[in-house]
Design an enzyme around this catalytic site. Sequence first.
Site, mmCIF file in Angstrom:
data_model
loop_
_atom_site.group_PDB
_atom_site.id
_atom_site.type_symbol
_atom_site.label_atom_id
_atom_site.label_comp_id
_atom_site.label_asym_id
_atom_site.label_seq_id
_atom_site.Cartn_x
_atom_site.Cartn_y
_atom_site.Cartn_z
ATOM 1 N N ASP A 10 1.665 -96.839 -17.706
ATOM 2 C CA ASP A 10 0.897 -96.536 -16.500
ATOM 3 C C ASP A 10 -0.461 -97.226 -16.524
ATOM 4 O O ASP A 10 -1.052 -97.399 -17.595
ATOM 5 C CB ASP A 10 0.723 -95.010 -16.402
ATOM 6 C CG ASP A 10 0.303 -94.579 -15.005
ATOM 7 O OD1 ASP A 10 0.379 -95.405 -14.071
ATOM 8 O OD2 ASP A 10 -0.109 -93.420 -14.843
ATOM 9 N N HIS A 27 0.722 -105.797 -12.792
ATOM 10 C CA HIS A 27 2.089 -105.672 -13.328
ATOM 11 C C HIS A 27 2.432 -106.884 -14.193
ATOM 12 O O HIS A 27 3.073 -106.750 -15.230
ATOM 13 C CB HIS A 27 3.095 -105.536 -12.184
ATOM 14 C CG HIS A 27 2.901 -104.296 -11.352
ATOM 15 N ND1 HIS A 27 2.751 -103.045 -11.915
ATOM 16 C CD2 HIS A 27 2.796 -104.109 -10.011
ATOM 17 C CE1 HIS A 27 2.591 -102.142 -10.952
ATOM 18 N NE2 HIS A 27 2.604 -102.767 -9.791
ATOM 19 N N LEU A 121 16.747 -103.476 -32.437
ATOM 20 C CA LEU A 121 16.198 -102.531 -31.457
ATOM 21 C C LEU A 121 17.038 -102.478 -30.172
ATOM 22 O O LEU A 121 17.477 -103.511 -29.669
ATOM 23 C CB LEU A 121 14.771 -102.967 -31.095
ATOM 24 C CG LEU A 121 14.075 -102.204 -29.970
ATOM 25 C CD1 LEU A 121 13.703 -100.799 -30.429
ATOM 26 C CD2 LEU A 121 12.815 -102.948 -29.506
#
Length: 237
Positions: A10, A27, A121
């Site tokens: 955020d 972004h 991962l």
Amino acid sequence: MPRHVAVIMDGNGRWAKQHGLARALGHKQGVNTLHEITETAARLGIGYLTMYAFSTENWNRPQDEIDALMALLVSTIATETPTLMKNNVRLLTIGDMQRLPQDVRTKIENCKQQTAANTGLNLVIALSYSARWEITEAARQLATAVANGQLLPQDINEQRISDALTTHAIPDPDLLIRTSGELRISNFLLWQLAYSELWFTDKLWPDFTADDFCNALRDYQKRERRFGKTSEQLKNN
Ligand code: FPP
């Protein structure tokens, strides 16, 4: 080390405002942080990293911001797929993928296929995701199974509900990180976060670093996870 870390990324918009830039550039900067944190998690041997990239509620943002995020998603997949391959990372997604534009879905599916055999991962991107959407879908799925005579109501238990969620193949998060100083869950993994440790920082997502991530992990390692038991019970085990 936590097996699964979930992150609410955020603060991109506020970061852009602070720098006198358009929100879309916040972004774009956020993608750099995403890259750094993914590489760090892969290097540390974390099993699952789930990133909240686009919520169901984000569809209510101005159309130009949605378009910018979708375009960023496509370009990020193109630039980041080699990094995922280099780091042995497998891409997974959760969310209502049907709502995404077709070109975005195709690019994501290609990347998922390309990385499917990677064994390091698992990078789980939550896209067009909200926990209430997910739980509603699970309820519908179980109700349909009951209506079709495939499931008895008394056989519905926590495991069956977990199995009906989009995260059925993914362990629950051990640690949730949220940046930007907001202290809320925002409709993210409501079922799965039941016993997760929560960690908040005031830093905006584009300012968040690998060092901050490691601080969160160190903090997590100092916590006592009791899962409803007493401290004494845990020590005796
Ligand atoms: C929250 O910041 C962030 C998002 C809604 C998007 C997160 C996306 C990325 C980090 C990029 C990677 C993902 C894609 C889709 C390419 P905010 O806009 O809510 O910030 P604010 O609260 O300061 O306005």
